[in-house]
Design a protein around this motif. Sequence first.
Motif, PDB file in Angstrom:
ATOM      1  N   GLN A 152       0.831  -1.205   0.000  1.00  0.00           N
ATOM      2  CA  GLN A 152       0.000   0.000   0.000  1.00  0.00           C
ATOM      3  C   GLN A 152       0.867   1.257   0.000  1.00  0.00           C
ATOM      4  O   GLN A 152       1.843   1.349   0.749  1.00  0.00           O
ATOM      5  CB  GLN A 152      -0.906   0.032   1.247  1.00  0.00           C
ATOM      6  N   SER A 153       0.495   2.236  -0.818  1.00  0.00           N
ATOM      7  CA  SER A 153       1.194   3.521  -0.793  1.00  0.00           C
ATOM      8  C   SER A 153       0.909   4.213   0.533  1.00  0.00           C
ATOM      9  O   SER A 153      -0.242   4.269   0.989  1.00  0.00           O
ATOM     10  CB  SER A 153       0.721   4.404  -1.943  1.00  0.00           C
ATOM     11  N   ILE A 154       1.966   4.750   1.157  1.00  0.00           N
ATOM     12  CA  ILE A 154       1.773   5.426   2.450  1.00  0.00           C
ATOM     13  C   ILE A 154       2.125   6.918   2.360  1.00  0.00           C
ATOM     14  O   ILE A 154       2.265   7.580   3.383  1.00  0.00           O
ATOM     15  CB  ILE A 154       2.609   4.751   3.568  1.00  0.00           C
ATOM     16  N   ASN A 155       2.244   7.434   1.149  1.00  0.00           N
ATOM     17  CA  ASN A 155       2.598   8.854   0.981  1.00  0.00           C
ATOM     18  C   ASN A 155       1.665   9.786   1.745  1.00  0.00           C
ATOM     19  O   ASN A 155       2.105  10.798   2.288  1.00  0.00           O
ATOM     20  CB  ASN A 155       2.585   9.240  -0.497  1.00  0.00           C
ATOM     21  N   ASN A 156       0.377   9.439   1.781  1.00  0.00           N
ATOM     22  CA  ASN A 156      -0.615  10.315   2.413  1.00  0.00           C
ATOM     23  C   ASN A 156      -1.172   9.732   3.710  1.00  0.00           C
ATOM     24  O   ASN A 156      -2.222  10.154   4.193  1.00  0.00           O
ATOM     25  CB  ASN A 156      -1.762  10.595   1.427  1.00  0.00           C
ATOM     26  N   VAL A 157      -0.445   8.761   4.294  1.00  0.00           N
ATOM     27  CA  VAL A 157      -0.866   8.150   5.559  1.00  0.00           C
ATOM     28  C   VAL A 157      -0.131   8.840   6.702  1.00  0.00           C
ATOM     29  O   VAL A 157       1.095   9.005   6.655  1.00  0.00           O
ATOM     30  CB  VAL A 157      -0.570   6.631   5.560  1.00  0.00           C
ATOM     31  N   ALA A 158      -0.861   9.254   7.739  1.00  0.00           N
ATOM     32  CA  ALA A 158      -0.253   9.931   8.895  1.00  0.00           C
ATOM     33  C   ALA A 158       0.721   8.993   9.603  1.00  0.00           C
ATOM     34  O   ALA A 158       0.523   7.771   9.599  1.00  0.00           O
ATOM     35  CB  ALA A 158      -1.344  10.378   9.866  1.00  0.00           C
ATOM     36  N   PRO A 159       1.778   9.552  10.229  1.00  0.00           N
ATOM     37  CA  PRO A 159       2.787   8.701  10.893  1.00  0.00           C
ATOM     38  C   PRO A 159       2.189   7.696  11.874  1.00  0.00           C
ATOM     39  O   PRO A 159       2.595   6.522  11.883  1.00  0.00           O
ATOM     40  CB  PRO A 159       3.682   9.718  11.608  1.00  0.00           C
ATOM     41  N   HIS A 160       1.228   8.131  12.705  1.00  0.00           N
ATOM     42  CA  HIS A 160       0.697   7.245  13.745  1.00  0.00           C
ATOM     43  C   HIS A 160      -0.194   6.141  13.180  1.00  0.00           C
ATOM     44  O   HIS A 160      -0.573   5.215  13.904  1.00  0.00           O
ATOM     45  CB  HIS A 160      -0.066   8.056  14.800  1.00  0.00           C
ATOM     46  N   LYS A 161      -0.514   6.222  11.886  1.00  0.00           N
ATOM     47  CA  LYS A 161      -1.341   5.185  11.271  1.00  0.00           C
ATOM     48  C   LYS A 161      -0.523   4.226  10.392  1.00  0.00           C
ATOM     49  O   LYS A 161      -1.095   3.381   9.707  1.00  0.00           O
ATOM     50  CB  LYS A 161      -2.451   5.838  10.430  1.00  0.00           C
ATOM     51  N   ARG A 162       0.791   4.363  10.425  1.00  0.00           N
ATOM     52  CA  ARG A 162       1.638   3.522   9.563  1.00  0.00           C
ATOM     53  C   ARG A 162       2.046   2.215  10.231  1.00  0.00           C
ATOM     54  O   ARG A 162       2.670   1.367   9.590  1.00  0.00           O
ATOM     55  CB  ARG A 162       2.881   4.303   9.127  1.00  0.00           C
ATOM     56  N   ASP A 163       1.747   2.042  11.518  1.00  0.00           N
ATOM     57  CA  ASP A 163       2.096   0.824  12.250  1.00  0.00           C
ATOM     58  C   ASP A 163       3.602   0.581  12.209  1.00  0.00           C
ATOM     59  O   ASP A 163       4.078  -0.512  11.894  1.00  0.00           O
ATOM     60  CB  ASP A 163       1.338  -0.382  11.692  1.00  0.00           C
ATOM     61  N   ILE A 164       4.360   1.646  12.524  1.00  0.00           N
ATOM     62  CA  ILE A 164       5.820   1.592  12.498  1.00  0.00           C
ATOM     63  C   ILE A 164       6.362   1.927  13.883  1.00  0.00           C
ATOM     64  O   ILE A 164       5.942   2.905  14.503  1.00  0.00           O
ATOM     65  CB  ILE A 164       6.383   2.594  11.464  1.00  0.00           C
ATOM     66  N   GLY A 165       7.295   1.110  14.386  1.00  0.00           N
ATOM     67  CA  GLY A 165       7.995   1.420  15.633  1.00  0.00           C
ATOM     68  C   GLY A 165       9.223   2.257  15.328  1.00  0.00           C
ATOM     69  O   GLY A 165       9.877   2.067  14.309  1.00  0.00           O
ATOM     70  N   MET A 166       9.551   3.197  16.238  1.00  0.00           N
ATOM     71  CA  MET A 166      10.652   4.130  15.976  1.00  0.00           C
ATOM     72  C   MET A 166      11.544   4.228  17.205  1.00  0.00           C
ATOM     73  O   MET A 166      11.070   4.377  18.335  1.00  0.00           O
ATOM     74  CB  MET A 166      10.067   5.509  15.648  1.00  0.00           C
ATOM     75  N   VAL A 167      12.868   4.153  16.971  1.00  0.00           N
ATOM     76  CA  VAL A 167      13.849   4.342  18.048  1.00  0.00           C
ATOM     77  C   VAL A 167      14.759   5.497  17.653  1.00  0.00           C
ATOM     78  O   VAL A 167      15.383   5.467  16.592  1.00  0.00           O
ATOM     79  CB  VAL A 167      14.700   3.072  18.283  1.00  0.00           C
ATOM     80  N   PHE A 168      14.830   6.509  18.520  1.00  0.00           N
ATOM     81  CA  PHE A 168      15.635   7.699  18.242  1.00  0.00           C
ATOM     82  C   PHE A 168      16.943   7.648  19.021  1.00  0.00           C
ATOM     83  O   PHE A 168      17.083   6.923  20.008  1.00  0.00           O
ATOM     84  CB  PHE A 168      14.873   8.969  18.640  1.00  0.00           C
ATOM     85  N   GLN A 169      17.893   8.480  18.615  1.00  0.00           N
ATOM     86  CA  GLN A 169      19.191   8.541  19.298  1.00  0.00           C
ATOM     87  C   GLN A 169      19.044   9.041  20.733  1.00  0.00           C
ATOM     88  O   GLN A 169      19.737   8.584  21.636  1.00  0.00           O
ATOM     89  CB  GLN A 169      20.154   9.442  18.530  1.00  0.00           C
ATOM     90  N   ASN A 170      18.125   9.980  20.961  1.00  0.00           N
ATOM     91  CA  ASN A 170      17.980  10.568  22.304  1.00  0.00           C
ATOM     92  C   ASN A 170      16.928   9.835  23.148  1.00  0.00           C
ATOM     93  O   ASN A 170      16.462  10.367  24.151  1.00  0.00           O
ATOM     94  CB  ASN A 170      17.626  12.051  22.188  1.00  0.00           C
TER      95      ASN A 170
END
Length: 364
Positions: free
Chosen positions: A71-89
């Motif tokens: 599915q194209s996610i170009n117009n899908v909001a970040p919180h609806k992408r079902d993606i986990g994120m780990v930042f440096q801080n």
Amino acid sequence: MGGNPDQFVRFLNVQKSYDGETLVVKNFNVDIAAGEFLTMLGPSGSGKTTCLMMLAGFEAATHGDIILDGQSINNVAPHKRDIGMVFQNYALFPHMTVAENLAFPLKVRKMSKSEIDRKVKRALEMVQLGHFGSRRPAQLSGGQQQRVAVARALVFEPKLVLMDEPLGALDKNLREEMQYEIKHIHEDLGVTMVYVTHDQSEALTMSDRIAVFEDGIVQQLATPDQLYEKPENAFVAGFIGENNRLHGQLKSVEGDTCSVALEGSDGIVKALKVNVDGVGGRTTLSIRPERVVLDPDSDQYPNRCQARVEELIYLGDHIRARMTVSGNSNFITKVPNTQRHTPLKRGEVVNIGWATEDCRALDA
């Protein structure tokens, strides 16, 4: 999964410009398989983090399409992408306990309390922090905070986990320990991971494949061993691991090999023809330090020359010798620390050599 598992994540002709003129990402195309650990590696400003942020939804692509699970996610909001994120801080909530930090993404998804408790307990055990649920982030070490950040990214069982320089704030020993820990978590869970770093050894240690970025372009996309053993251009050869460069002029081509006249000497070197212009053009020869031998046998090592020893550094299992070869005073050899080798002396001139297949003729 709705799409092709070999094309779980797809970047199709993706470009990014912040000012409408300069492209920081240029025609980025890559397919990432389900369960793969892909690292985007490159120096600062090369475009790797921008690609990760576009995949996360924090930046919009100027051109092209990003596909997730068909599915194209170009117009899908970040919180609806079902993606986990780990930042440096780490980005942990300081006023919440560790367990509350992990429960937060589950509460947002309106899970039941019993399910939240079960998932939080499992995630904490996965990162070996089973007894730390009641502590606040400020009561944890940097490495423990990073483990919590990893657990929070995994607790809701996302399709995809993104990591942006997650180990950058840790000291060397802890960083290496966490590299293996994240690698083992990936292997155990089989989750798809996209990882950004500028640390070559980190990328080589953890990745299934590595995309090497420079100036908004992927210079090479390959497995760690392919990148190290078979770099396709001089940038990749110099960026991945230690590498000796000798400059010269292409004299002749014989099938897959070529002959190169070295600058600064009258020597002729035989090399693999990888990425060169026609005869008469300039080329950069790439030779890994560990492939250079002292007092080479003439049959096995057709490329032989003299080198002056400039500096010797004892590193336990080997001695790192900096030499001057064909005008290059930063030519490195790694001499195994065994009794079979005569000790080198600073200032002496020695014979060195290397095999044709260990010398790659690349762009000038």
